[in-house]
Design an enzyme around this catalytic site. Structure first.
Site, PDB file in Angstrom:
ATOM      1  N   SER A 184      91.869   7.809  36.916  1.00  4.66           N
ATOM      2  CA  SER A 184      91.233   6.637  37.508  1.00  4.66           C
ATOM      3  C   SER A 184      90.056   7.057  38.394  1.00  4.66           C
ATOM      4  CB  SER A 184      92.283   5.832  38.283  1.00  4.66           C
ATOM      5  OG  SER A 184      91.776   4.582  38.663  1.00  4.66           O
ATOM      6  N   ASP A 230      93.606  -0.865  28.817  1.00  5.10           N
ATOM      7  CA  ASP A 230      93.250  -0.688  30.225  1.00  5.10           C
ATOM      8  C   ASP A 230      92.536  -1.934  30.747  1.00  5.10           C
ATOM      9  OD1 ASP A 230      92.362   0.168  32.731  1.00  5.10           O
ATOM     10  OD2 ASP A 230      91.891   2.191  32.026  1.00  5.10           O
ATOM     11  N   HIS A 262      96.058   1.565  31.787  1.00  6.83           N
ATOM     12  CA  HIS A 262      95.360   2.369  32.790  1.00  6.83           C
ATOM     13  C   HIS A 262      96.273   3.422  33.393  1.00  6.83           C
ATOM     14  CE1 HIS A 262      92.309   3.228  35.816  1.00  6.83           C
ATOM     15  NE2 HIS A 262      93.232   3.096  36.766  1.00  6.83           N
TER      16      HIS A 262
END
Length: 315
Positions: A184, A230, A262
């Site tokens: 991320s 995601d 994600h």
């Protein structure tokens, strides 16, 4: 890993066979033909990639197979040591995973950052999994859990500096063979780190997030990993633009995970491990034995939505 050879005396060669052939002509001695055949075979063996791979001083571990890079643990036993936040400078501390053996010389290394609000525990599974394949792996905590990608990039570099200059395992690390990974915002941070330090040998952002979408200045071989489901960092606005903006001359690849979110990189994932190991081996260790898993381009599958890349790799 130690190599053992068996030293045994060769069996004596048989006497030449010179029995007459039909029509009165004598056959060519069998031993002469056999010697010629073995000479050709020996030349072909010397030209095979396996023979050439022995020239690579950074090659670590046995020849890879699909099973070996998909395994939860590789060929190396792994030890670990903790770096307290009190002894860390420029990052929040972390855990170093490393091959226990000292008989194989130094290893390449990779630092890994968690994502927004995450701690090292969210990416801890990568530590022993990558280290058991022949790397020193530093999973880090960031100074605060809300640090942005540019800060995480600086912290990844600070962690690598600690690893190679001050850590208790610094003698096990080759400071010229380093890489970065992250999830991320940590993935966005890995792009920032590669931008700041072009000497890095590999970068792997995992479902990366960054407000900067273009990275034409990168010179580090980069594997972008996205996820088809995601909703935090959708591939259409993050991973795909990251990949497309990388220079066409750069060794690069884009892996989009199928049926993934994600947060898929936060738990043990064979597809992420398989291609991360291959990428790190190929570019940190310059180990061309792993090229087979990256080129030709992997096809879509139950776990791969899409894969793009430029082959063959040149670095």
């Amino acid at each position: 890993m130690q190599q053992h050879s068996i030293n045994s005396a060769p069996a004596p060669a048989p006497a030449p066979t010179t029995a007459p052939a039909p029509g009165g002509r004598r056959r060519r001695p069998v031993t002469a033909a056999l010697v010629a055949l073995l000479a050709v075979a020996g030349l072909q063996t010397a030209m095979t990639p396996g023979a050439q791979a022995a020239d690579n001083p950074y090659e670590r571990g046995p020849a890879p197979t699909t099973s070996s890079i998909e395994a939860v643990r590789g060929p190396y036993a792994v030890s670990q040591t903790t770096v307290s936040s009190l002894s860390a400078s420029g990052f929040g501390g972390g855990t170093i995973y490393y091959p226990t053996t000292t008989s194989d010389g130094t290893f390449g290394a990779v630092a890994i950052s968690p994502g927004f609000t995450g701690t090292q525990s969210s990416i801890a599974w990568l530590g022993p999994r990558l280290a058991s394949q022949g790397f020193v792996v530093f999973t880090i905590d960031t100074i605060t859990t809300v640090d942005q990608p540019d800060s995480r990039g600086r912290q990844l570099l600070a962690a690598l500096d600690h690893l190679t200059q001050r850590s208790t395992v610094r003698s096990r690390v080759d400071s010229t063979r380093l890489g970065v990974m992250g999830h991320s915002m940590g993935g966005g941070g890995s792009l920032e780190a590669a931008k700041s330090r072009p000497s890095l040998q590999a970068a792997i952002p995992l479902t990366g997030w960054n407000t900067d979408k273009t990275w034409p200045e990168l010179r580090t071989p980069t594997l972008i990993v996205g996820a088809d489901g995601d909703t935090v960092a959708p591939v259409s606005s993050h991973s795909e633009p990251f990949y497309e903006s990388l220079p066409s001359t750069l060794d690069k690849a884009y892996l989009e995970l199928n049926n993934a979110s994600h947060f898929t990189p936060n738990t043990s994932d064979t597809t992420i491990a398989k291609y991360s190991i291959s990428w790190l081996k190929r570019f940190i260790d310059n180990d061309t034995r792993y090229e087979q898993f990256l080129c030709p381009i992997p096809r879509p599958s139950l776990t791969i939505e899409e894969y793009r890349g430029n082959c063959p790799h040149t670095s």
